[in-house]
Write a protein that holds these residues in place. Structure first.
Motif, PDB file in Angstrom:
ATOM      1  N   ARG A   1       0.829  -1.215   0.000  1.00  0.00           N
ATOM      2  CA  ARG A   1       0.000   0.000   0.000  1.00  0.00           C
ATOM      3  C   ARG A   1       0.858   1.257   0.000  1.00  0.00           C
ATOM      4  N   LEU A   2       1.939   1.244   0.761  1.00  0.00           N
ATOM      5  CA  LEU A   2       2.826   2.414   0.819  1.00  0.00           C
ATOM      6  C   LEU A   2       3.603   2.588  -0.484  1.00  0.00           C
ATOM      7  N   THR A   3       4.006   1.483  -1.093  1.00  0.00           N
ATOM      8  CA  THR A   3       4.702   1.562  -2.386  1.00  0.00           C
ATOM      9  C   THR A   3       3.787   2.139  -3.445  1.00  0.00           C
ATOM     10  N   ARG A   4       2.527   1.686  -3.456  1.00  0.00           N
ATOM     11  CA  ARG A   4       1.549   2.254  -4.395  1.00  0.00           C
ATOM     12  C   ARG A   4       1.359   3.748  -4.115  1.00  0.00           C
ATOM     13  N   ALA A   5       1.306   4.112  -2.846  1.00  0.00           N
ATOM     14  CA  ALA A   5       1.134   5.521  -2.490  1.00  0.00           C
ATOM     15  C   ALA A   5       2.299   6.362  -2.994  1.00  0.00           C
ATOM     16  N   ARG A   6       3.502   5.833  -2.869  1.00  0.00           N
ATOM     17  CA  ARG A   6       4.668   6.597  -3.317  1.00  0.00           C
ATOM     18  C   ARG A   6       4.658   6.781  -4.829  1.00  0.00           C
TER      19      ARG A   6
ATOM     20  N   LEU B   1      -2.381  14.000  -7.707  1.00  0.00           N
ATOM     21  CA  LEU B   1      -3.477  13.758  -6.759  1.00  0.00           C
ATOM     22  C   LEU B   1      -3.144  14.335  -5.386  1.00  0.00           C
ATOM     23  N   PRO B   2      -4.110  14.960  -4.712  1.00  0.00           N
ATOM     24  CA  PRO B   2      -3.876  15.443  -3.343  1.00  0.00           C
ATOM     25  C   PRO B   2      -3.513  14.285  -2.420  1.00  0.00           C
ATOM     26  N   ILE B   3      -2.730  14.572  -1.406  1.00  0.00           N
ATOM     27  CA  ILE B   3      -2.270  13.530  -0.483  1.00  0.00           C
ATOM     28  C   ILE B   3      -3.448  12.838   0.192  1.00  0.00           C
ATOM     29  N   ILE B   4      -4.498  13.587   0.499  1.00  0.00           N
ATOM     30  CA  ILE B   4      -5.662  12.978   1.156  1.00  0.00           C
ATOM     31  C   ILE B   4      -6.318  11.932   0.254  1.00  0.00           C
ATOM     32  N   GLU B   5      -6.329  12.183  -1.070  1.00  0.00           N
ATOM     33  CA  GLU B   5      -6.908  11.224  -2.014  1.00  0.00           C
ATOM     34  C   GLU B   5      -6.000  10.010  -2.177  1.00  0.00           C
ATOM     35  N   ILE B   6      -4.692  10.239  -2.156  1.00  0.00           N
ATOM     36  CA  ILE B   6      -3.751   9.126  -2.252  1.00  0.00           C
ATOM     37  C   ILE B   6      -3.891   8.214  -1.036  1.00  0.00           C
ATOM     38  N   ALA B   7      -4.018   8.839   0.152  1.00  0.00           N
ATOM     39  CA  ALA B   7      -4.195   8.052   1.370  1.00  0.00           C
ATOM     40  C   ALA B   7      -5.429   7.168   1.266  1.00  0.00           C
TER      41      ALA B   7
ATOM     42  N   HIS C   1      -2.631   9.198   9.861  1.00  0.00           N
ATOM     43  CA  HIS C   1      -2.160   7.811   9.979  1.00  0.00           C
ATOM     44  C   HIS C   1      -1.313   7.428   8.772  1.00  0.00           C
ATOM     45  N   PHE C   2      -1.749   7.830   7.583  1.00  0.00           N
ATOM     46  CA  PHE C   2      -0.992   7.569   6.358  1.00  0.00           C
ATOM     47  C   PHE C   2       0.392   8.215   6.443  1.00  0.00           C
ATOM     48  N   SER C   3       0.445   9.488   6.846  1.00  0.00           N
ATOM     49  CA  SER C   3       1.720  10.207   6.933  1.00  0.00           C
ATOM     50  C   SER C   3       2.664   9.543   7.928  1.00  0.00           C
ATOM     51  N   LYS C   4       2.117   9.079   9.043  1.00  0.00           N
ATOM     52  CA  LYS C   4       2.936   8.413  10.065  1.00  0.00           C
ATOM     53  C   LYS C   4       3.538   7.120   9.520  1.00  0.00           C
ATOM     54  N   CYS C   5       2.707   6.294   8.883  1.00  0.00           N
ATOM     55  CA  CYS C   5       3.196   5.033   8.315  1.00  0.00           C
ATOM     56  C   CYS C   5       4.206   5.281   7.198  1.00  0.00           C
ATOM     57  N   TYR C   6       3.931   6.273   6.369  1.00  0.00           N
ATOM     58  CA  TYR C   6       4.809   6.597   5.241  1.00  0.00           C
ATOM     59  C   TYR C   6       6.186   7.031   5.750  1.00  0.00           C
ATOM     60  N   ARG C   7       6.184   7.909   6.768  1.00  0.00           N
ATOM     61  CA  ARG C   7       7.443   8.417   7.317  1.00  0.00           C
ATOM     62  C   ARG C   7       8.235   7.300   7.987  1.00  0.00           C
ATOM     63  N   GLU C   8       7.559   6.414   8.680  1.00  0.00           N
ATOM     64  CA  GLU C   8       8.239   5.310   9.355  1.00  0.00           C
ATOM     65  C   GLU C   8       8.860   4.334   8.352  1.00  0.00           C
ATOM     66  N   TYR C   9       8.199   4.158   7.215  1.00  0.00           N
ATOM     67  CA  TYR C   9       8.690   3.181   6.237  1.00  0.00           C
ATOM     68  C   TYR C   9       9.767   3.767   5.329  1.00  0.00           C
ATOM     69  N   PHE C  10       9.531   4.987   4.814  1.00  0.00           N
ATOM     70  CA  PHE C  10      10.466   5.577   3.861  1.00  0.00           C
ATOM     71  C   PHE C  10      11.457   6.559   4.490  1.00  0.00           C
TER      72      PHE C  10
ATOM     73  N   THR D   1      10.861   9.604   5.382  1.00  0.00           N
ATOM     74  CA  THR D   1      10.545  10.991   5.030  1.00  0.00           C
ATOM     75  C   THR D   1       9.039  11.128   4.899  1.00  0.00           C
ATOM     76  N   PRO D   2       8.455  12.242   5.286  1.00  0.00           N
ATOM     77  CA  PRO D   2       7.001  12.403   5.166  1.00  0.00           C
ATOM     78  C   PRO D   2       6.583  12.557   3.707  1.00  0.00           C
ATOM     79  N   PRO D   3       5.340  12.223   3.385  1.00  0.00           N
ATOM     80  CA  PRO D   3       4.886  12.304   1.991  1.00  0.00           C
ATOM     81  C   PRO D   3       4.998  13.706   1.392  1.00  0.00           C
ATOM     82  N   ARG D   4       4.741  14.745   2.181  1.00  0.00           N
ATOM     83  CA  ARG D   4       4.832  16.107   1.643  1.00  0.00           C
ATOM     84  C   ARG D   4       6.261  16.432   1.209  1.00  0.00           C
ATOM     85  N   GLU D   5       7.226  15.920   1.959  1.00  0.00           N
ATOM     86  CA  GLU D   5       8.619  16.174   1.607  1.00  0.00           C
ATOM     87  C   GLU D   5       9.009  15.437   0.330  1.00  0.00           C
TER      88      GLU D   5
END
Length: 372
Positions: free
Chosen positions: A279-284, A292-298, A308-317, A319-323
C-alpha cells in the motif's frame, strides 16, 4: 498455400518503405529507443533494401538528454514536413513532466491520421493524455501501472511485455520494444525475416504478446508457492479496501497460522507488514507520478486518515509524503536550468536508415533474405 513475400507486402500496403518518427521526451530511456530502432536497421540489412526509414524528433528540434545523461541530437522538430507512416513516442523517467500542451496538440493532430501510433517505455503516458489510447489495450512498465490506471481509466492497461491492438502498439520498456518490433516486422514482411533478425541479435526466441512482465515476486518465487502468490495477488488487487488477514487465509484455504508461516519463511516478514508495504509503495508511485492530493492518495491506498498515512509513510520511507512530493517539484523547477539550449538543426538530407543501409552493404548478411 503459403503467401509469397510480394503478395504479403501488397496486401498489407507496405511495398514502399515505411517512415517512422521517434519522438523523444526528456529523460527518455536509451535502451528502449535502441531496442526499437535496431530491428528496423537489421530488417533493411537482411532484405538488402530500405523497408523502413526513421527520423529522431523532438518538440522544438533541440537536443534532448536520455535518462542516463547522454544527449541526442534529433533530425527534426515536430514542425518539420515529414511524411510519417508510424509515430513512436519514447518516454522514460517522469514522463508527466515532459508532456506540454504544445506536445499534446501535435500528438492529437498527427496521431489520428497515421497508419500506426505507438510508444516505448513510458511514452504511453503522453499518448494516453492525448486521448490516443482510449479504448485500447496498452502495456506499461509494472512500476507505473498503478499511476496509469488511476490517471487514465479509459485505457485497458496490461502487464504484458507489449501490446498490439489494431493501429496502436505499446511496449513496457527495457528490451521489450525489440520483441514488439520483431512481431510488427513479421506481420509486415513475414516470420522468416523476423526470425533472421532475432538470430542476428542472439535472441533465444521472439517473445509474443502473451508474454508477461516479470514482476519481482513472481520472478523470485516462481511456481513453487502458488498459495502465497495467490494471497499476494489478492492483496495487490485490494489496495483501496484492504482485506482482513483471516479472510485472506480463508480465500486460499489455509489457516491464519499457516499464512503467517508462509510469509515469514519466504518473504521474511509478517503478512500485515507485507500488505502495508504494498500500500505504501503504491502511495509513493501515486505521489511522485500524479498530482493527486495527499488525502486522495491516502484513501486510494486504504488509509482511513491522512495523519495515519503520513505516520506510516514516514516510518517506512524515512521521510514524510509532503517532503517526497516537494523533492519532485524541486527537480521539475531545476530541469529548465540544467537543459542546454542549442540552435535548431536542419533536417538531414538522407534518413539515418539510408546511411545505415549503405554501411551494411559490405556485411555478409546483406540482402540474405529474399523479399522481392
Amino acid at each position: 498455400m503459403a503467401i509469397s513475400s510480394v503478395s504479403r507486402e501488397r496486401d498489407l500496403g507496405v511495398s514502399e518503405p515505411q517512415t517512422l518518427g521517434f519522438l523523444l521526451l526528456d529523460n527518455f530511456t536509451l535502451i528502449s529507443l535502441a531496442s526499437a530502432i535496431e530491428p528496423l536497421r537489421m530488417a533493411n540489412q537482411l532484405a538488402g533494401r530500405e523497408l523502413y526509414r526513421w527520423y529522431i524528433i523532438t518538440l522544438d528540434g533541440a537536443p534532448v538528454r536520455a535518462s542516463d545523461g547522454m544527449q541526442v541530437t534529433p533530425d527534426a522538430s515536430t514542425q518539420a514536413p515529414l511524411n510519417l507512416d508510424w509515430l513512436v513516442v519514447c518516454g522514460g523517467v517522469a514522463p508527466q513532466r515532459a508532456v506540454s500542451p504544445a506536445l499534446l496538440n501535435w500528438l492529437q493532430s498527427r496521431g489520428r491520421t497515421l497508419r500506426r501510433v505507438g510508444s516505448v517505455c513510458t511514452g504511453s503516458w503522453a499518448l494516453a493524455q492525448a486521448g490516443l489510447l482510449d479504448g485500447y489495450e496498452s502495456s506499461i512498465h509494472w512500476e507505473c501501472l498503478a499511476a496509469m490506471q488511476e490517471a487514465y481509466p479509459r485505457t485497458a492497461w496490461s502487464t504484458r511485455l507489449f501490446s498490439i491492438d489494431r493501429d496502436r502498439f505499446t511496449a513496457s520498456g527495457g528490451t521489450a520494444p525489440l520483441d514488439m518490433m520483431l512481431n510488427l516486422i513479421g506481420r509486415d514482411h513475414g516470420r522468416e525475416l523476423s526470425a533472421a533478425i532475432s538470430e542476428m541479435f542472439i535472441c533465444e526466441r521472439v517473445r509474443g504478446e502473451e508474454d508477461q512482465q516479470r514482476v519481482p515476486l513472481k520472478h523470485v518465487l516462481g511456481t513453487t508457492q502458488p498459495k502465497l502468490l495467490e494471497i499476494v495477488a489478492l492483496m495487490e488487487a485490494n489496495i483501496e479496501e484492504p482485506i482482513e488477514l483471516d479472510e485472506l487465509a480463508s480465500y486460499v484455504d489455509v489457516s491464519r497460522r499457516q499464512l503467517e508461516r508462509l510469509f515469514q519463511r519466504h518473504l521474511h516478514c509478517s503478512p500485515s507488514r507485507y500488505y502495508l508495504k504494498l500500500r505504501l509503495t503504491r502511495a509513493r508511485q501515486l505521489l511522485k507520478q500524479t498530482p493527486l492530493p495527499i488525502i486522495e492518495i491516502a484513501s486510494a491506498c486504504g488509509f482511513v486518515s491522512t495523519p495515519h498515512f503520513s505516520k506510516c509513510y514516514r516510518e517506512y520511507f524515512g521521510t514524510p509524503p509532503r517532503e517526497d512530493r516537494g523533492e519532485s517539484v524541486k527537480i521539475r523547477r531545476l530541469e529548465p536550468i540544467l537543459r542546454q539550449p542549442t540552435a535548431e538543426d536542419a533536417l538531414m538530407q538522407f534518413s539515418s536508415a539510408s546511411v545505415a543501409l549503405n554501411h551494411a552493404r559490405g556485411e555478409p548478411t546483406y540482402a540474405s533474405i529474399a523479399l522481392r
